[in-house]
Design a protein around this motif. Sequence first.
Motif, PDB file in Angstrom:
ATOM      1  N   SER A  72      -7.883   7.538  -2.153  1.00 19.74           N
ATOM      2  CA  SER A  72      -9.022   6.562  -2.571  1.00 19.74           C
ATOM      3  C   SER A  72      -9.859   8.127  -2.754  1.00 19.74           C
ATOM      4  O   SER A  72     -11.182   7.931  -3.275  1.00 19.74           O
ATOM      5  CB  SER A  72      -9.783   5.850  -2.368  1.00 19.74           C
ATOM      6  OG  SER A  72     -10.368   5.667  -2.136  1.00 19.74           O
ATOM      7  N   GLU A 110      -3.326   5.956   1.670  1.00 15.34           N
ATOM      8  CA  GLU A 110      -4.577   5.450   0.643  1.00 15.34           C
ATOM      9  C   GLU A 110      -6.242   6.020   0.787  1.00 15.34           C
ATOM     10  O   GLU A 110      -6.166   5.693  -0.218  1.00 15.34           O
ATOM     11  CB  GLU A 110      -4.354   3.612   0.575  1.00 15.34           C
ATOM     12  CG  GLU A 110      -5.361   3.082  -0.774  1.00 15.34           C
ATOM     13  CD  GLU A 110      -5.125   1.431  -0.590  1.00 15.34           C
ATOM     14  OE1 GLU A 110      -4.653   0.825  -1.114  1.00 15.34           O
ATOM     15  OE2 GLU A 110      -5.624   1.398   0.591  1.00 15.34           O
ATOM     16  N   LYS A 141     -11.961  -0.156   4.127  1.00 17.75           N
ATOM     17  CA  LYS A 141     -10.466  -1.593   4.696  1.00 17.75           C
ATOM     18  C   LYS A 141      -9.477  -0.477   5.038  1.00 17.75           C
ATOM     19  O   LYS A 141      -8.822  -1.019   6.351  1.00 17.75           O
ATOM     20  CB  LYS A 141     -10.050  -2.232   3.257  1.00 17.75           C
ATOM     21  CG  LYS A 141      -8.716  -2.303   3.597  1.00 17.75           C
ATOM     22  CD  LYS A 141      -7.639  -2.063   2.682  1.00 17.75           C
ATOM     23  CE  LYS A 141      -7.668  -2.147   1.990  1.00 17.75           C
ATOM     24  NZ  LYS A 141      -6.395  -1.204   1.260  1.00 17.75           N
ATOM     25  N   ASP A 142      -9.576   0.409   4.744  1.00 17.14           N
ATOM     26  CA  ASP A 142      -8.119   1.341   5.050  1.00 17.14           C
ATOM     27  C   ASP A 142      -8.627   1.975   6.983  1.00 17.14           C
ATOM     28  O   ASP A 142      -7.429   1.988   7.484  1.00 17.14           O
ATOM     29  CB  ASP A 142      -8.142   2.698   4.199  1.00 17.14           C
ATOM     30  CG  ASP A 142      -7.473   2.145   2.821  1.00 17.14           C
ATOM     31  OD1 ASP A 142      -6.504   1.373   3.334  1.00 17.14           O
ATOM     32  OD2 ASP A 142      -7.361   2.741   1.942  1.00 17.14           O
ATOM     33  N   GLY A 179     -15.106   3.540  -4.083  1.00 19.29           N
ATOM     34  CA  GLY A 179     -13.719   3.481  -3.303  1.00 19.29           C
ATOM     35  C   GLY A 179     -14.528   3.084  -2.051  1.00 19.29           C
ATOM     36  O   GLY A 179     -13.125   3.331  -1.198  1.00 19.29           O
ATOM     37  N   ARG A 218     -12.563   0.275   0.040  1.00 17.85           N
ATOM     38  CA  ARG A 218     -11.444   0.317   0.025  1.00 17.85           C
ATOM     39  C   ARG A 218     -10.750   0.775   1.487  1.00 17.85           C
ATOM     40  O   ARG A 218      -9.959   1.253   2.273  1.00 17.85           O
ATOM     41  CB  ARG A 218     -11.019   1.115  -1.280  1.00 17.85           C
ATOM     42  CG  ARG A 218      -9.191   0.836  -0.785  1.00 17.85           C
ATOM     43  CD  ARG A 218      -8.273   1.776  -2.088  1.00 17.85           C
ATOM     44  NE  ARG A 218      -8.491   0.814  -3.075  1.00 17.85           N
ATOM     45  CZ  ARG A 218      -7.862   0.543  -4.220  1.00 17.85           C
ATOM     46  NH1 ARG A 218      -6.612   1.603  -4.491  1.00 17.85           N
ATOM     47  NH2 ARG A 218      -6.962  -0.194  -5.247  1.00 17.85           N
ATOM     48  N   ARG A 219     -11.885   2.711   1.340  1.00 12.24           N
ATOM     49  CA  ARG A 219     -12.163   3.453   2.611  1.00 12.24           C
ATOM     50  C   ARG A 219     -12.535   2.166   3.550  1.00 12.24           C
ATOM     51  O   ARG A 219     -11.420   2.925   4.422  1.00 12.24           O
ATOM     52  CB  ARG A 219     -12.731   4.595   1.921  1.00 12.24           C
ATOM     53  CG  ARG A 219     -11.956   4.941   0.855  1.00 12.24           C
ATOM     54  CD  ARG A 219     -12.928   7.029   1.208  1.00 12.24           C
ATOM     55  NE  ARG A 219     -14.613   7.013   0.692  1.00 12.24           N
ATOM     56  CZ  ARG A 219     -14.828   7.025  -0.676  1.00 12.24           C
ATOM     57  NH1 ARG A 219     -14.274   6.833  -1.465  1.00 12.24           N
ATOM     58  NH2 ARG A 219     -16.231   7.040  -0.095  1.00 12.24           N
ATOM     59  N   VAL A 251       0.406  -1.085  -0.038  1.00  6.75           N
ATOM     60  CA  VAL A 251      -0.082  -0.050   0.037  1.00  6.75           C
ATOM     61  C   VAL A 251       1.139   1.278  -0.203  1.00  6.75           C
ATOM     62  O   VAL A 251       0.850   2.132  -0.987  1.00  6.75           O
ATOM     63  CB  VAL A 251      -0.904  -0.352   1.034  1.00  6.75           C
ATOM     64  CG1 VAL A 251      -2.289   1.179   1.828  1.00  6.75           C
ATOM     65  CG2 VAL A 251      -1.888  -1.207   0.754  1.00  6.75           C
ATOM     66  N   SER A 274       0.649   4.020  -3.101  1.00  7.52           N
ATOM     67  CA  SER A 274       0.436   5.596  -3.100  1.00  7.52           C
ATOM     68  C   SER A 274       1.750   6.590  -2.991  1.00  7.52           C
ATOM     69  O   SER A 274       1.490   7.072  -3.696  1.00  7.52           O
ATOM     70  CB  SER A 274       0.325   5.704  -1.234  1.00  7.52           C
ATOM     71  OG  SER A 274      -0.921   4.561  -1.600  1.00  7.52           O
TER      72      SER A 274
END
Length: 458
Positions: A414, A410, A430-431, A424, A427-428, A93, A97
């Motif tokens: 995103s 990330e 998950k982050d 996204g 993904r957000r 990541v 990034s």
Amino acid sequence: MEEKTETVHLQPVAEPAKDGVPASFADDEDYDPHEHRQVNRPTNDFETLVHLLKCSLGTGILAMPQAFARSGLITGIISTIIVGALCTYCLHVLVRSQYDLCKRLRVPLLTYPESMSAALTRGPPALRALARPSALAVDIFLVVYQLGICCVYIVFIAENIKAMVDDYYVMDVKIHMVIILGPLIAFNCIPNLKILAPFSTLANLITFVGLGIVLYFLLGTEKKSQTPLDLWGSYKTYPLFFGTILFALTAVGVVIALENNMKTPKSFGKPFGVLNVGMTFIVLLYIAVGAIGYVFCVEKCSDSVTLDLPQNSWVAMSVKAMFAVAIFISYGLQCYVPVDVVWSGYLRPRLLQSHASQPKLVASEYALRIALCLLTFVFAVSIPRLGLFISLFGALCLSALGICFPAMMEMCLSWADAGATGRGRMRRLKDWLLFIFGIVGLVVGTATALLAIVESFM
């Protein structure tokens, strides 16, 4: 790393924003940062893999048997695999990034602090005010982590020397630290990495040979303890294991430098690229040393497995001497990083602004080198607890550098790509989960290590 890569410093964003995203971050698919890097003597894939492996064989791997004693055998094996996979993913990541930011800013390289600042600049409005402080935070964590490694190294060297000479003359471990202070300061005053390069090669050779001898003793010597193995461990000591494994596996600064110095950087993050192959081998090696060392020692594991080797064997004694020499050499390399961050990023620019003379600049740099060496010495003498030092700095610094900051970078990228829409979202999410996990690991691991340090003096 023997070579330093040229870094382009990020300039403050002055263009007006459009749809919540600064205009200077506009995409440019025609620009490839990898093609614009100018690196002296770049490394090929195999050389980069060797560098990654040798940078992971230090005090961290020697502390793995004690880490398994805190986690239990089965829990330790499973957790090492999980944490290793998590660290590898977070490194992917981070590298991904940084590449995306370089592409958008049209620069070949960005440092970790610059990348963090640039990511927050293009993130949600609430985070943009933290862009400049975030760069400072990354520098602080990097400096604290590297100085923490130096503290660990001082304790390690002193404890192994003490183990070698105790049969002839018994002295407190702090006296041994005082004895090695002068040579450490002298070695740390070497200002050029090129001068340190031959010493680094020697240290790597010694480390590989010493590790082979350690495994030979663990497999071929009668067990140190006959106590039944603890398979699952305790939740009370697990945070100490977590800090140790992070300290051992997460090499954020090394990974960035290696990727930046590659001849073919695109192959670094491929499914069977340098990072995945290297980290897989490292995780397997750490599991082997941790499990074999724990089976050998059980509850009697020392802070370093070298201290558990037989005292009546000259070969075992030579291993202690070899690792003491290797770690002594590595001290100068590890301390080079905080010196470079503080000197190049903060102290030298201020002195230049005040029109300091060249002799004053030289004297100031040497004063900084000596001061940082003395600082690590004071901490090591004050808290000569090798294993707890490793857990403390692993949980405190690497939870942030290896998990929280990459996830936040990330997340901001995103958000900028999706704007305020729902694109996204997974993904957000998950982050956010990674960030929360890193914060929990930082708080719980640091608190547990500090509590254990306090209890060790009672």
